[in-house]
Write a protein that holds these residues in place. Structure first.
Motif, PDB file in Angstrom:
ATOM      1  N   SER A  16       3.408  -0.075  -2.464  1.00 44.99           N
ATOM      2  CA  SER A  16       4.831   0.242  -2.273  1.00 44.99           C
ATOM      3  C   SER A  16       5.497  -0.734  -1.311  1.00 44.99           C
ATOM      4  O   SER A  16       6.645  -1.137  -1.521  1.00 44.99           O
ATOM      5  N   ASN A  17       4.776  -1.114  -0.255  1.00 43.94           N
ATOM      6  CA  ASN A  17       5.329  -2.051   0.716  1.00 43.94           C
ATOM      7  C   ASN A  17       5.594  -3.428   0.109  1.00 43.94           C
ATOM      8  O   ASN A  17       6.383  -4.198   0.649  1.00 43.94           O
ATOM      9  N   GLU A  46      -4.084   6.898  -0.403  1.00 43.55           N
ATOM     10  CA  GLU A  46      -2.739   6.876   0.188  1.00 43.55           C
ATOM     11  C   GLU A  46      -2.456   5.530   0.843  1.00 43.55           C
ATOM     12  O   GLU A  46      -1.348   4.994   0.720  1.00 43.55           O
ATOM     13  N   LYS A  47      -3.447   4.977   1.542  1.00 44.87           N
ATOM     14  CA  LYS A  47      -3.269   3.669   2.175  1.00 44.87           C
ATOM     15  C   LYS A  47      -3.008   2.588   1.122  1.00 44.87           C
ATOM     16  O   LYS A  47      -2.144   1.730   1.301  1.00 44.87           O
ATOM     17  N   LYS A 104       0.425   2.884  -0.322  1.00 41.81           N
ATOM     18  CA  LYS A 104       1.424   2.402   0.638  1.00 41.81           C
ATOM     19  C   LYS A 104       1.481   0.875   0.616  1.00 41.81           C
ATOM     20  O   LYS A 104       2.571   0.292   0.684  1.00 41.81           O
TER      21      LYS A 104
END
Length: 155
Positions: free
Chosen positions: A120-121, A113-114, A117
């Motif tokens: 995505s960031n 998940e990290k 993210k």
């Protein structure tokens, strides 16, 4: 520490391939990648490296807390990953190993998940990241472009 290298590879694979789907890129097929996209991957790379280091440290801590010697855990891990390898282990040791592996697999979800993210960031979809990551495995020209961008990144 083969287990750590294997786990790091696994975390990186999850990051590049994704936990839920696989991008199919033919090894012969060229994928057009813009410099902007490659720059996003280079930017994400630093964050992904930090997550990988965190993962390694947390896995080692989990192994140590379970009472395993790192070498013994590595033996059991290799035996569990390869049907050709057999290792003598007590029922208690096998049970403890299984419990630790379950905990590590649960930790992986958080690491994945990290990493997602971070990607995505950077303004990139996971699917596009996967496609480019798969292309990077086979395209030496693309690898060279990425290496150049990574070298230019501020540390």
């Amino acid at each position: 520490m083969r287990f750590l290298r294997s786990f790091k590879t696994l975390v990186v694979c999850i990051a590049t391939i994704g936990a839920s789907s696989f991008s199919q890129v033919n090894a012969q097929e060229q994928v057009a990648v813009t410099d902007a996209e490659l720059n996003k991957i280079a930017s994400a790379f630093q964050g992904i490296q930090k997550v990988n280091m965190e993962a390694q440290q947390e896995v080692m801590k989990k192994v140590e807390e379970s009472g395993f010697d790192a070498n013994r855990f590595n033996e059991l891990y290799q035996a569990s990953a390869s049907p050709e390898k057999n290792v003598d282990a007590s029922d208690e040791e096998k049970e403890r190993f299984g419990k630790v592996m379950n905990e590590i697999q649960q930790m992986q979800v958080g690491f994945t998940e990290k990493i997602e993210k971070i990607i995505s960031n950077e303004g990139m979809s996971i699917e596009r990241y996967q496609t480019i990551a798969m292309a990077l495995q086979n395209d030496t020209e693309l690898q060279g472009r990425l290496r150049t961008m990574l070298a230019e990144q501020p540390q």
